[in-house]
Design a protein around this motif. Sequence first.
Motif, PDB file in Angstrom:
ATOM      1  N   ILE A 157       0.829  -1.197   0.000  1.00 55.17           N
ATOM      2  CA  ILE A 157       0.000   0.000   0.000  1.00 55.17           C
ATOM      3  C   ILE A 157       0.869   1.255   0.000  1.00 55.17           C
ATOM      4  CG2 ILE A 157      -1.647   1.348   1.364  1.00 55.17           C
ATOM      5  CD1 ILE A 157      -2.870  -1.013  -0.098  1.00 55.17           C
ATOM      6  N   GLY A 158       1.956   1.227   0.777  1.00 57.96           N
ATOM      7  CA  GLY A 158       2.846   2.377   0.794  1.00 57.96           C
ATOM      8  C   GLY A 158       3.415   2.673  -0.571  1.00 57.96           C
ATOM      9  N   ARG A 159       3.845   1.636  -1.270  1.00 57.47           N
ATOM     10  CA  ARG A 159       4.469   1.827  -2.576  1.00 57.47           C
ATOM     11  C   ARG A 159       3.450   2.162  -3.658  1.00 57.47           C
ATOM     12  NH1 ARG A 159       7.502  -2.458   0.104  1.00 57.47           N
ATOM     13  NH2 ARG A 159       9.750  -2.292  -0.271  1.00 57.47           N
ATOM     14  N   VAL A 160       2.382   1.352  -3.746  1.00 62.51           N
ATOM     15  CA  VAL A 160       1.379   1.576  -4.792  1.00 62.51           C
ATOM     16  C   VAL A 160       0.651   2.891  -4.554  1.00 62.51           C
ATOM     17  CG1 VAL A 160      -0.728   0.690  -5.844  1.00 62.51           C
ATOM     18  CG2 VAL A 160       1.098  -0.892  -5.208  1.00 62.51           C
ATOM     19  N   GLY A 161       0.244   3.125  -3.298  1.00 61.66           N
ATOM     20  CA  GLY A 161      -0.460   4.369  -2.999  1.00 61.66           C
ATOM     21  C   GLY A 161       0.378   5.600  -3.303  1.00 61.66           C
ATOM     22  N   MET A 162       1.654   5.538  -2.984  1.00 60.22           N
ATOM     23  CA  MET A 162       2.538   6.674  -3.270  1.00 60.22           C
ATOM     24  C   MET A 162       2.634   6.938  -4.755  1.00 60.22           C
ATOM     25  SD  MET A 162       3.782   8.307  -0.692  1.00 60.22           S
ATOM     26  CE  MET A 162       5.197   9.096  -1.423  1.00 60.22           C
ATOM     27  N   GLY A 163       2.781   5.865  -5.551  1.00 60.36           N
ATOM     28  CA  GLY A 163       2.904   6.056  -6.992  1.00 60.36           C
ATOM     29  C   GLY A 163       1.659   6.671  -7.602  1.00 60.36           C
ATOM     30  N   VAL A 164       0.493   6.151  -7.208  1.00 58.41           N
ATOM     31  CA  VAL A 164      -0.764   6.660  -7.769  1.00 58.41           C
ATOM     32  C   VAL A 164      -1.030   8.096  -7.305  1.00 58.41           C
ATOM     33  CG1 VAL A 164      -3.259   6.327  -7.816  1.00 58.41           C
ATOM     34  CG2 VAL A 164      -1.729   4.344  -7.972  1.00 58.41           C
ATOM     35  N   LEU A 165      -0.878   8.346  -5.999  1.00 60.05           N
ATOM     36  CA  LEU A 165      -1.130   9.695  -5.481  1.00 60.05           C
ATOM     37  C   LEU A 165      -0.149  10.721  -6.038  1.00 60.05           C
ATOM     38  CD1 LEU A 165      -1.908   8.978  -1.712  1.00 60.05           C
ATOM     39  CD2 LEU A 165      -3.490   9.871  -3.431  1.00 60.05           C
ATOM     40  N   THR A 166       1.089  10.299  -6.270  1.00 61.72           N
ATOM     41  CA  THR A 166       2.074  11.230  -6.829  1.00 61.72           C
ATOM     42  C   THR A 166       1.674  11.672  -8.222  1.00 61.72           C
ATOM     43  OG1 THR A 166       3.882  10.310  -5.515  1.00 61.72           O
ATOM     44  CG2 THR A 166       4.490  11.463  -7.530  1.00 61.72           C
ATOM     45  N   GLU A 167       1.171  10.739  -9.029  1.00 60.77           N
ATOM     46  CA  GLU A 167       0.766  11.114 -10.394  1.00 60.77           C
ATOM     47  C   GLU A 167      -0.488  11.971 -10.380  1.00 60.77           C
ATOM     48  OE1 GLU A 167       0.205   8.654 -14.529  1.00 60.77           O
ATOM     49  OE2 GLU A 167       2.039   8.547 -13.361  1.00 60.77           O
ATOM     50  N   TRP A 168      -1.378  11.753  -9.417  1.00 67.77           N
ATOM     51  CA  TRP A 168      -2.601  12.545  -9.343  1.00 67.77           C
ATOM     52  C   TRP A 168      -2.360  13.914  -8.709  1.00 67.77           C
ATOM     53  CZ3 TRP A 168      -6.547   8.378  -7.236  1.00 67.77           C
ATOM     54  CH2 TRP A 168      -6.839   7.488  -8.286  1.00 67.77           C
ATOM     55  N   THR A 169      -1.498  13.965  -7.702  1.00 72.95           N
ATOM     56  CA  THR A 169      -1.272  15.221  -6.976  1.00 72.95           C
ATOM     57  C   THR A 169       0.210  15.594  -7.048  1.00 72.95           C
ATOM     58  OG1 THR A 169      -1.054  13.975  -4.895  1.00 72.95           O
ATOM     59  CG2 THR A 169      -3.225  14.839  -5.420  1.00 72.95           C
ATOM     60  N   SER A 170       0.948  15.282  -6.000  1.00 73.18           N
ATOM     61  CA  SER A 170       2.397  15.488  -5.962  1.00 73.18           C
ATOM     62  C   SER A 170       2.979  14.523  -4.943  1.00 73.18           C
ATOM     63  CB  SER A 170       2.741  16.923  -5.564  1.00 73.18           C
ATOM     64  OG  SER A 170       2.453  17.145  -4.187  1.00 73.18           O
ATOM     65  N   TRP A 171       4.296  14.318  -4.994  1.00 74.64           N
ATOM     66  CA  TRP A 171       4.897  13.378  -4.045  1.00 74.64           C
ATOM     67  C   TRP A 171       4.798  13.906  -2.622  1.00 74.64           C
ATOM     68  CZ3 TRP A 171       8.896  14.830  -0.942  1.00 74.64           C
ATOM     69  CH2 TRP A 171       9.732  15.872  -1.352  1.00 74.64           C
ATOM     70  N   ARG A 172       4.747  15.221  -2.442  1.00 78.14           N
ATOM     71  CA  ARG A 172       4.642  15.783  -1.100  1.00 78.14           C
ATOM     72  C   ARG A 172       3.267  15.493  -0.485  1.00 78.14           C
ATOM     73  NH1 ARG A 172       8.897  19.001   0.271  1.00 78.14           N
ATOM     74  NH2 ARG A 172      10.253  19.713  -1.419  1.00 78.14           N
ATOM     75  N   VAL A 173       2.219  15.664  -1.263  1.00 75.02           N
ATOM     76  CA  VAL A 173       0.872  15.337  -0.772  1.00 75.02           C
ATOM     77  C   VAL A 173       0.767  13.841  -0.463  1.00 75.02           C
ATOM     78  CG1 VAL A 173      -1.573  15.241  -1.412  1.00 75.02           C
ATOM     79  CG2 VAL A 173      -0.223  17.269  -1.973  1.00 75.02           C
ATOM     80  N   ALA A 174       1.339  13.024  -1.341  1.00 76.28           N
ATOM     81  CA  ALA A 174       1.283  11.583  -1.137  1.00 76.28           C
ATOM     82  C   ALA A 174       2.024  11.171   0.136  1.00 76.28           C
ATOM     83  CB  ALA A 174       1.887  10.877  -2.353  1.00 76.28           C
ATOM     84  N   LEU A 175       3.189  11.767   0.374  1.00 73.58           N
ATOM     85  CA  LEU A 175       3.978  11.423   1.559  1.00 73.58           C
ATOM     86  C   LEU A 175       3.240  11.811   2.842  1.00 73.58           C
ATOM     87  CD1 LEU A 175       6.784  10.095   1.764  1.00 73.58           C
ATOM     88  CD2 LEU A 175       7.756  12.362   2.068  1.00 73.58           C
ATOM     89  N   ALA A 176       2.608  12.990   2.836  1.00 70.49           N
ATOM     90  CA  ALA A 176       1.839  13.426   4.006  1.00 70.49           C
ATOM     91  C   ALA A 176       0.628  12.520   4.240  1.00 70.49           C
ATOM     92  CB  ALA A 176       1.388  14.872   3.815  1.00 70.49           C
ATOM     93  N   THR A 177      -0.009  12.093   3.162  1.00 68.74           N
ATOM     94  CA  THR A 177      -1.164  11.195   3.286  1.00 68.74           C
ATOM     95  C   THR A 177      -0.779   9.878   3.945  1.00 68.74           C
ATOM     96  OG1 THR A 177      -2.172  12.164   1.303  1.00 68.74           O
ATOM     97  CG2 THR A 177      -2.975   9.996   1.998  1.00 68.74           C
ATOM     98  N   MET A 178       0.382   9.345   3.582  1.00 65.34           N
ATOM     99  CA  MET A 178       0.836   8.102   4.205  1.00 65.34           C
ATOM    100  C   MET A 178       1.088   8.290   5.701  1.00 65.34           C
ATOM    101  SD  MET A 178       0.550   5.864   1.958  1.00 65.34           S
ATOM    102  CE  MET A 178       1.051   4.640   3.162  1.00 65.34           C
ATOM    103  N   GLY A 179       1.537   9.488   6.093  1.00 60.85           N
ATOM    104  CA  GLY A 179       1.718   9.769   7.513  1.00 60.85           C
ATOM    105  C   GLY A 179       0.402   9.724   8.271  1.00 60.85           C
ATOM    106  N   VAL A 180      -0.642  10.281   7.681  1.00 60.11           N
ATOM    107  CA  VAL A 180      -1.965  10.272   8.315  1.00 60.11           C
ATOM    108  C   VAL A 180      -2.491   8.838   8.434  1.00 60.11           C
ATOM    109  CG1 VAL A 180      -4.371  11.001   8.063  1.00 60.11           C
ATOM    110  CG2 VAL A 180      -2.516  12.611   7.547  1.00 60.11           C
ATOM    111  N   VAL A 181      -2.303   8.044   7.387  1.00 61.93           N
ATOM    112  CA  VAL A 181      -2.730   6.639   7.430  1.00 61.93           C
ATOM    113  C   VAL A 181      -1.993   5.889   8.542  1.00 61.93           C
ATOM    114  CG1 VAL A 181      -2.717   4.457   6.149  1.00 61.93           C
ATOM    115  CG2 VAL A 181      -3.394   6.572   5.000  1.00 61.93           C
ATOM    116  N   GLY A 182      -0.709   6.192   8.722  1.00 59.97           N
ATOM    117  CA  GLY A 182       0.060   5.565   9.793  1.00 59.97           C
ATOM    118  C   GLY A 182      -0.487   5.900  11.167  1.00 59.97           C
ATOM    119  N   LEU A 183      -0.907   7.144  11.356  1.00 56.21           N
ATOM    120  CA  LEU A 183      -1.508   7.543  12.637  1.00 56.21           C
ATOM    121  C   LEU A 183      -2.802   6.782  12.902  1.00 56.21           C
ATOM    122  CD1 LEU A 183      -0.964  11.418  12.595  1.00 56.21           C
ATOM    123  CD2 LEU A 183       0.075   9.781  14.181  1.00 56.21           C
ATOM    124  N   LEU A 184      -3.630   6.613  11.880  1.00 57.41           N
ATOM    125  CA  LEU A 184      -4.880   5.872  12.041  1.00 57.41           C
ATOM    126  C   LEU A 184      -4.610   4.405  12.385  1.00 57.41           C
ATOM    127  CD1 LEU A 184      -6.945   7.357   9.050  1.00 57.41           C
ATOM    128  CD2 LEU A 184      -7.193   7.868  11.496  1.00 57.41           C
TER     129      LEU A 184
END
Length: 397
Positions: A157-184
């Motif tokens: 999920i970390g790898r696939v989600g980062m790749g997809v989110l990076t293409e849709w938004t940016s790598w910075r948004v994707a990296l922050a999103t993974m941090g929020v998922v980790g907190l949950l």
Amino acid sequence: MPAEADTRAQRGSLAYRKISLALFLAGFATFSLLYCVQPLLPTFAQDFRVSPAQSSLALSLSTGFLAVAILCASAVSEVLGRRGLMFGSMCAAACLNIVAALVPDWHALLLARALEGLLLGGVPAVAMAYLAEEMHPKGLGLAMGVYVSGTAFGGMIGRVGMGVLTEWTSWRVALATMGVVGLLAAVGFIGLLPPSRHFVRRPGFDAGYHLRAWAQHLSRPSLLLLFCVGFLMMGAFVTVYNYVGFRLMAAPFGLSQTAISLVFMAYLFGIVASSTAGALADSLGRRPVMTAGIAIAALGLALTLSHSLWGVMGGIVALTIGFFIAHAVASGWVGRLAQGHKGHAASLYLLAYYLGSSVMGSAGGWFWVEGGWPGVVAFAGALLALAFLAARRLQAR
């Protein structure tokens, strides 16, 4: 069987299911945070104008600091306890992942990632020790397999989600999103995991006690061989995943960031393989299952030399299956072989495991630059061959 043993979580009980799910979430959070930068290595190389080997430092520094922190975490958990240390580590690491998304330059990002790896060290060794203490031996292999499948799911999920989110938004948004998922995931973990019932807290910190415990494990040849298997298998596995993105982005494949990230869907097979391997090890024995896993990984590595995209993908899938079979068996076997001080034994195994990721994962960049993909395959193949030899010596013993 002593009456005390009956209080350990039995396979099929509610406590067993809650512990397994909680540790699944711990594995998910740890590996999604740790490896979410792996598909971004080509992007980092372009954006920050660094070499492929330098871009791999975003991952290698995290795994390197995690390897060192694991030793400290296992010792600290003897004083502070298992459950609270894992929860605090997960929360702090998730926050640092968000920080890494916000910092402006390459060196600041590397610093955040290094600190994140340092804090994540509070999870893996402690999780293995918790399982070894709280689970009945007859269900330990399956429980360890479920934990490893959580690491596989998190890695995917970390790898696939980062790749997809990076293409849709940016790598910075994707990296922050993974941090929020980790907190949950950390919140779910603390809500599910029961307090330790078989952990004996040691008041104060006695460095001599911990050094003697580590020395005891290092004096046992069987454990040393398992540590070698973890180091070599992880080194080969991470090397392939670090640089396959560079290969697939270039001709003749020319894949997009999203398409490359889908390669990591191979982790789905790892999730199934790790759980299955744990159950097979409980019934068939650990030795034949682990050696079979290494052989499957070597076959998959050879297949990645194909000039067909489907051939490369098939090779990645086989490599992933073989790696998770070997890792699930080896990690569970450490807990069974350790004669006391199970947290210390787990920390030594994971020290070797993550040093393999850090050192060999970065060293593979030289083989990529100098020899292309055949160079990477030759390097990873040599590591797998040594792992197989170590497993065979273990089998003989």
